[in-house]
Scaffold this active site. Structure first.
Site, mmCIF file in Angstrom:
data_model
loop_
_atom_site.group_PDB
_atom_site.id
_atom_site.type_symbol
_atom_site.label_atom_id
_atom_site.label_comp_id
_atom_site.label_asym_id
_atom_site.label_seq_id
_atom_site.Cartn_x
_atom_site.Cartn_y
_atom_site.Cartn_z
ATOM 1 N N GLY A 1 44.766 28.909 38.035
ATOM 2 C CA GLY A 1 45.132 29.492 39.312
ATOM 3 C C GLY A 1 43.955 29.599 40.275
ATOM 4 O O GLY A 1 44.120 29.454 41.474
ATOM 5 N N MET A 2 42.769 29.862 39.752
ATOM 6 C CA MET A 2 41.626 30.110 40.622
ATOM 7 C C MET A 2 40.626 28.962 40.649
ATOM 8 O O MET A 2 39.802 28.886 41.536
ATOM 9 C CB MET A 2 40.905 31.374 40.166
ATOM 10 C CG MET A 2 41.669 32.634 40.458
ATOM 11 S SD MET A 2 40.673 34.086 40.126
ATOM 12 C CE MET A 2 40.675 34.117 38.365
ATOM 13 N N GLY A 3 40.655 28.145 39.640
ATOM 14 C CA GLY A 3 39.646 27.098 39.596
ATOM 15 C C GLY A 3 39.888 26.140 38.461
ATOM 16 O O GLY A 3 41.014 25.951 38.005
ATOM 17 N N ASP B 1 50.059 38.966 32.885
ATOM 18 C CA ASP B 1 50.521 37.570 32.960
ATOM 19 C C ASP B 1 50.676 36.981 31.560
ATOM 20 O O ASP B 1 50.223 35.876 31.280
ATOM 21 C CB ASP B 1 49.548 36.738 33.796
ATOM 22 C CG ASP B 1 50.177 35.425 34.270
ATOM 23 O OD1 ASP B 1 51.425 35.330 34.278
ATOM 24 O OD2 ASP B 1 49.435 34.506 34.638
#
Lengths: 252, 345
Positions: free
Chosen positions: B36-38, B147
């Site tokens: 999701g972030m990288g 999550d």
């Protein structure tokens, strides 16, 4: 020539460029003009090519429409009406182009517009050459979705081309011409034809210097591209999405 | 201006995405996944001569929300030293301005891939209990995962179960210190349905902000889906665990509809799933330990708190639990009757 070894911490990031969306709302006329120039520099080619393909216009008419569109952006203050929360600037501009060309057709008010917009040299001959060579194959662009992808790809091509140009100037200013030549030889022209060893031999430098020079050039290329991208986005969220699209996700 | 061909653009994208590890102790080996972030890479720690997983941001924003989120993730992981939680080794900023952290490189399979050949319900439940152990430990340390889903569970080559991706973790009491202000500890991320969590090349679109929707549809609790982050507690993760349990118990039927699921699920296990995934938090288990206890009782052939048995079900369970002794006694009695019959003939 200056020693071209990367020093950690060297060449850190310059101040973030202001978004064109914010800049066009500035009270400073010069800043507004600069914003339009940045926008024009990044988008004129994709827009020209898009008009040629999507609207199937001959070269001279597409040139007029491209210049007319940027005048329209200025006169009707289209950038000021853009809301970053509602979508991407790129999509907004493409929709504006469609609307502009359609309205021009309805009004039948096509007119010859001389000169360049916002002091940006619009090299239509080069754009036409690119269209005629690598990308213009109407049979391969059958649907509006494909045209959207085409526009995105051309926009990325324009963004990367500007970044390469800026990297060149940056290297010249820092006496790193050799670094740029290595970058050009390997990353822009011959990554599948030439090896680091061959480059090292050609330039009579150790392979590690080639590795370091290319790592530096790629880092600077990425930094310059992201700085330009930030300038062309309306919000941080849009910037993150666009950065991922530029460097992360696969191009369609 | 130089014309860049499609091939050159693709090469530049790949070349410029590679993190600049100059000045660090790591050497890049290969890209593993995009999250999701990288991006997550495998790198070699040249000092300790071991492989690590290196997670690096897409963008060089050392003081932005994304950077804060990544640093928070590393700090949260550092708090959670547990065999079921992937350990973090290092955190920092690369020469190209991107924040990164390194963690243990887990050579294993994602849970959804791992359990496909695992036919035994008992084995699947044992895996689930190990996930519960890790989540319960995190809750005890005041950390919600937020999550939990099959893609965020890894199973190693020796059967070790690891809960991964704590990027959305929420601290129940206070917050971990971060290197810059401005991060919203309650900010959440929305993952659009149909977009893979960590497949390479997938551009996961996210919306961040205070109280916005987060998580993965099907696994996030209703209160989480509403963006009611201030009132989230352990029961939100329990909902996700319930959804995960249902996935573990029904995953072999690829196109399972609800009716098929009901047919496949044992009543007691179905009741456990239903209790864990109740719409109202107060109807769920109050703690992960309570959920794990019910699953353990099921494995031991005991009654479960989530399901009130009929007499027939109780007898059936009694038979299943003591089948060997019941059959032994039955065989003994049959033999005695046979002997008596033969003696009196």
């Amino acid at each position: 020539m200056r020693e071209e070894r990367f020093q950690p911490g060297d060449d850190r990031f310059p101040p973030t460029r202001r978004s064109v969306i914010e800049a066009v709302r500035s009270i400073d006329a010069e800043e507004r003009e600069r914003a339009l120039e940045s926008l024009c520099a990044a988008y004129w080619k994709p827009i020209y090519k898009y008009i040629r393909l999507r609207w199937n216009r001959p070269a001279d008419e597409a040139q007029d429409l491209t210049q007319g569109f940027f005048i329209e952006v200025l006169e009707r203050e289209l950038l000021e009406k853009f809301d970053p929360k509602k979508g991407r600037l790129r999509t907004y501009l493409r929709v504006c182009v469609d609307s502009f060309v359609s309205n021009e057709d309805k009004a039948g008010r096509r007119q010859k517009r001389g000169g360049n917009v916002a002091h940006v040299a619009l090299d239509f001959a080069a754009a036409e050459e690119e269209l005629g060579g690598a990308v213009m194959d109407p049979a391969a662009i059958p649907s509006p979705e494909s045209l959207e992808e085409f526009f995105e790809k051309e926009w990325l091509r324009s963004l990367f081309s500007l970044a390469v140009e800026e990297l060149h100037q940056f290297c010249v200013a820092r006496e790193r011409e050799r670094t740029f030549r290595l970058f050009e030889a390997y990353d822009l022209e011959g990554h599948d034809k030439i090896s680091y060893e061959q480059l090292a031999k050609e330039y009579a430098i150790p392979v590690t210097d080639v590795t370091n020079a290319l790592a530096w050039a790629r880092r600077e290329f990425r930094r310059i591209t992201l700085a330009r991208l930030r300038e062309l986005c309306g919000s941080e969220e849009e910037f993150h999405r666009e950065a991922r699209a530029a460097f992360g996700a696969e191009l369609k | 201006m130089k014309f860049l061909s499609d091939k050159t653009i693709e090469h530049l994208r790949e070349a410029a995405e590679i993190p600049d590890l100059t000045g660090t102790r790591y050497r890049l080996l290969e890209r593993v996944a995009r999250g999701g972030m990288g991006v997550v890479y495998v790198a070699e720690d040249e000092k300790l001569q071991r492989r690590v997983a290196l997670k690096v941001l897409d963008v060089p924003c050392a003081d932005g929300d994304l950077a804060n989120r990544l640093v928070r993730e590393a700090l949260v992981l550092a708090r959670l030293e547990h065999p079921g939680i992937v350990p973090v080794h290092d955190v920092g900023t690369l020469a190209d301005g991107r924040v990164f952290y390194t963690m243990k490189f887990v050579q294993g399979q994602r849970l959804d891939q791992y359990i496909e050949p695992v036919a035994s319900v008992t084995d699947r439940l044992r895996i689930f209990l190990r996930i519960c152990d890790a989540v319960a430990f995190a809750h005890a340390r005041g950390v919600l995962h937020r999550d939990i889903k099959p893609a965020n569970i890894m199973v190693g080559p020796f059967g070790e179960v690891l809960v991964m991706d704590w990027g959305l973790a929420k601290l129940l009491h206070g917050d971990v210190p971060s290197h810059s202000q401005g991060a919203d500890p309650d900010a959440t991320i929305f993952e659009k349905p149909g977009q893979p969590a960590d497949s390479s090349g997938a551009a996961k679109t996210m919306v961040t902000g205070h109280g916005t929707v987060m998580g993965t549809p099907g696994y996030m609790s209703p209160e989480q889906a509403r963006g009611d982050v201030e009132h989230l507690d352990a029961r939100s993760d329990i909902f996700s665990l319930g959804a995960l349990l249902r996935f573990l118990l029904t995953t072999d039927s690829k196109a399972a509809d609800t009716a098929a699921e009901k047919r496949r699920l044992d009543k007691a296990l179905g009741a456990i799933c239903a209790k864990a995934t109740a719409a109202i938090p107060s109807d769920r288990y109050s703690s992960v330990q309570e959920l794990a206890l019910d699953v353990s009782r099921y494995l031991d052939g005991l009654s479960v708190a989530a399901h009130r048995e009929s007499l027939f079900e109780r007898l059936a369970r009694f038979y299943r639990r003591y089948r060997f002794f019941i059959l032994l006694i039955a065989a003994y009695l049959v033999m005695r009757v046979l002997i008596l019959y033969l003696m009196h003939r």
